[in-house]
Design an enzyme around this catalytic site. Structure first.
Site, PDB file in Angstrom:
ATOM      1  N   GLU A 260     -70.286  46.040 -21.476  1.00  0.00           N
ATOM      2  CA  GLU A 260     -69.541  45.562 -20.301  1.00  0.00           C
ATOM      3  C   GLU A 260     -69.730  46.630 -19.241  1.00  0.00           C
ATOM      4  O   GLU A 260     -69.056  47.661 -19.271  1.00  0.00           O
ATOM      5  CB  GLU A 260     -68.055  45.384 -20.650  1.00  0.00           C
ATOM      6  CG  GLU A 260     -67.773  44.313 -21.695  1.00  0.00           C
ATOM      7  CD  GLU A 260     -67.982  42.894 -21.174  1.00  0.00           C
ATOM      8  OE1 GLU A 260     -68.141  42.705 -19.957  1.00  0.00           O
ATOM      9  OE2 GLU A 260     -68.002  41.971 -22.004  1.00  0.00           O
ATOM     10  N   CYS A 294     -64.088  46.710 -12.284  1.00  0.00           N
ATOM     11  CA  CYS A 294     -65.495  46.289 -12.353  1.00  0.00           C
ATOM     12  C   CYS A 294     -65.706  44.947 -11.657  1.00  0.00           C
ATOM     13  O   CYS A 294     -66.820  44.617 -11.281  1.00  0.00           O
ATOM     14  CB  CYS A 294     -65.932  46.208 -13.801  1.00  0.00           C
ATOM     15  SG  CYS A 294     -64.824  45.206 -14.780  1.00  0.00           S
TER      16      CYS A 294
END
Ligand code: NAP
Length: 488
Positions: A260, A294
């Protein structure tokens, strides 16, 4: 920490291996600081490769029994862990805010978000079905079963000190894996508080191990996890640069990996948008966690017909922010995590200004000093600015003007990252077209907040591999095994 009313039991101040609270053998520790004030919050053992090996060994041994537990037994423990997180939400949120800096309301939200993964995977644990395959041969019967991969090595960042751990650990344990976690140097206290609650929830010794370490030790702890033949899976959340290194290291033993990684989300506002809704979505999407998520909007593309209206309404909202210590009532924007983070925002602001940008608000380090930066909006930025290629990870909104839908999609896709993408449009045909063409793993249409337990979170291109959360998240911790019954 006593002055904040946090019970000592949630601040063990030690590493957690095999159900035991341990110190580093040589007594080496590292400091955890409050990014808002510089206050020393505590010291934590600084572990290295040797302790990581030990934790891996323990996790491997424990896997032999944990994998034999029924899904129902594991579900019960996960649900209890979730309940304990919620029962301690206030305290955990304070620990999180103190070490990360985000406003306390966001800290509470993150604890709720974390608990939701334990809850969700308590349910999903019981649905790891296999398959019966119609046989092409009369004397054979074919089935597929799903089994846990084994020991999972988990590496997490500081920007969601609890949430990123929960999203991995809940799925891993539900699948029947055991785990060794390396939390970020800046935020180990939330991880250790979670371990304390794991123990109370009944997670058996050796199933969840926590190895805190300082930044200088991160490489050796990471390498040990990646290269150990006893570790079957690596799940990493962090920057794309570190992710690439971890991928290379994990290749040496051909591990299953989930990555990720960094984002650089496009946020597009079309002429057809409801501008007020777009402003509201952009505020949440851009400035949550002071822009350090993010999935934060990073490349804000506004169509010429609504450009001026969007810019003025958006800047007016940003001017309302209250910057300060996240522990203070009413603060909406905390600090950046450290000086490195601040320097990057400064560099992106200077570059945006050199690329035609005009400051609508903010634009410089905040008078509070240290790691605080003013919430910043810059208009008229050309698409050559560095912010169009690199994730800022801070409170800078650089607004780029575009003319056509095709131009916006070209700019959005001209990037090596592809985590989240957002756009605002009231035109249903445009909504389908743009959603399908965006090169990202997740799309928000007329929505700036898309993350939750039930959805497959993850990216494409250099934003990663695999998915977390949702029913798909379990696949990353399980292997399929095909079994052929012959001679029938
Ligand atoms: P980072 O520097 O890559 O650090 C992430 C983790 O990796 C930390 O625990 C870090 O330890 C560790 N690490 C650093 N170097 C390592 C090495 N050589 N070997 C093993 N581990 C190592 O990332 P960050 O800057 O802290 O986090 C922000 C990034 O994470 C952003 O790019 C953001 O987009 C991304 N992110 C992605 C997601 C997602 O779901 N896609 C979610 C959140 C954040 P130390 O803390 O000790 O350095």
């Amino acid at each position: 920490m006593e002055k904040y009313g946090i019970p000592q039991s949630l601040l063990p101040g030690k590493a957690y291996i095999n159900g035991t609270w341990v110190s580093e053998k040589t007594g080496k520790t590292f400091k955890v600081l409050n990014p808002a004030t510089g206050e020393l919050l505590g010291e934590v053992p600084d572990l290295g490769a040797a302790e990581t090996e030990e934790a891996i060994g323990v996790a491997y041994k424990t896997f032999q029994t944990w994998k034999e537990t029924t899904a129902k037994e594991r579900a019960k423990i996960l649900r209890k862990w979730s309940e304990l997180l919620m029962a301690n939400q206030e305290h955990l949120a304070k620990i999180l805010t103190l070490e990360n800096g985000k406003p306390l309301t966001e800290g509470k939200g993150e604890i709720g978000f974390s608990a939701s993964f334990f809850d969700w995977y308590a349910e999903e644990a019981r649905r790891t079905y296999g398959d019966v395959v119609p046989t092409p041969a009369q004397n054979k019967r074919l089935v597929v079963i799903r089994q846990p991969v084994g020991v999972a090595g988990l590496i997490t960042p500081w920007n969601f000190p609890a949430g990123m751990i929960a999203r991995k650990v809940a799925a891993a344990l539900a699948a029947g894996c055991t785990t060794v976690l390396k939390p970020a140097e800046d935020t180990p206290l939330s991880a250790l508080a979670m371990a304390q609650l794991a123990e109370v929830a009944g997670v058996p010794a050796g199933v969840f191990n926590v190895i805190p370490c300082s930044r200088p030790n991160a490489a050796s702890v990471g390498k040990t996890l990646c290269e150990s033949p006893l570790v079957a899976k690596i799940s990493f959340t962090g920057s794309s640069a570190t992710g690439k290194l971890i991928l290379k290291q994990a290749a040496s033993t051909v591990k299953k990996v989930s990555m990720e990684l960094g984002g650089n989300a496009p946020f597009i506002v079309f002429n057809s948008a409801n501008v007020d809704a777009a402003v509201k979505g952009a505020i949440l999407c851009k400035y949550r966690g002071s822009g350090q998520t993010c999935v934060s909007a990073n490349r804000m593309l506004i169509q010429e017909g609504v450009y001026d209206e969007f810019c003025s309404k958006f800047a007016a909202e940003v001017k309302k922010f209250v910057v300060g210590d996240g522990m203070q009532e009413g603060v909406t924007q905390g600090p950046l995590i450290n000086e490195r983070g601040l320097e990057k925002v400064k560099r992106h602001v200077e570059d945006a200004l050199q690329n035609g940008g005009k400051v609508l608000c903010g634009g410089k380090p905040h008078s509070l000093g240290r790691t605080f930066f003013e919430p910043t909006v810059i208009s008229e930025v050309s698409n050559k600015a560095v912010v169009l290629q690199e994730e800022t990870f801070g409170p800078l909104a650089a607004l780029v003007k575009f003319n056509t839908e095709a131009e916006a999609i070209a700019i959005a896709n001209n990037c090596r990252h592809g985590l989240a993408g957002y756009f605002y449009s009231q035109d249903i045909s445009q909504a389908w077209r743009v959603a399908e063409q965006m090169e990202v793993g997740m799309v928000g249409i007329n929505e700036g907040l898309i993350s939750m337990d039930v959805i497959p979170f993850g990216g494409v291109k250099e934003s990663g591999l695999g998915r977390e959360g949702s029913k798909y998240g379990l696949d990353d911790y399980m292997e399929m095994k095909y079994i052929c019954f012959g001679g029938i």
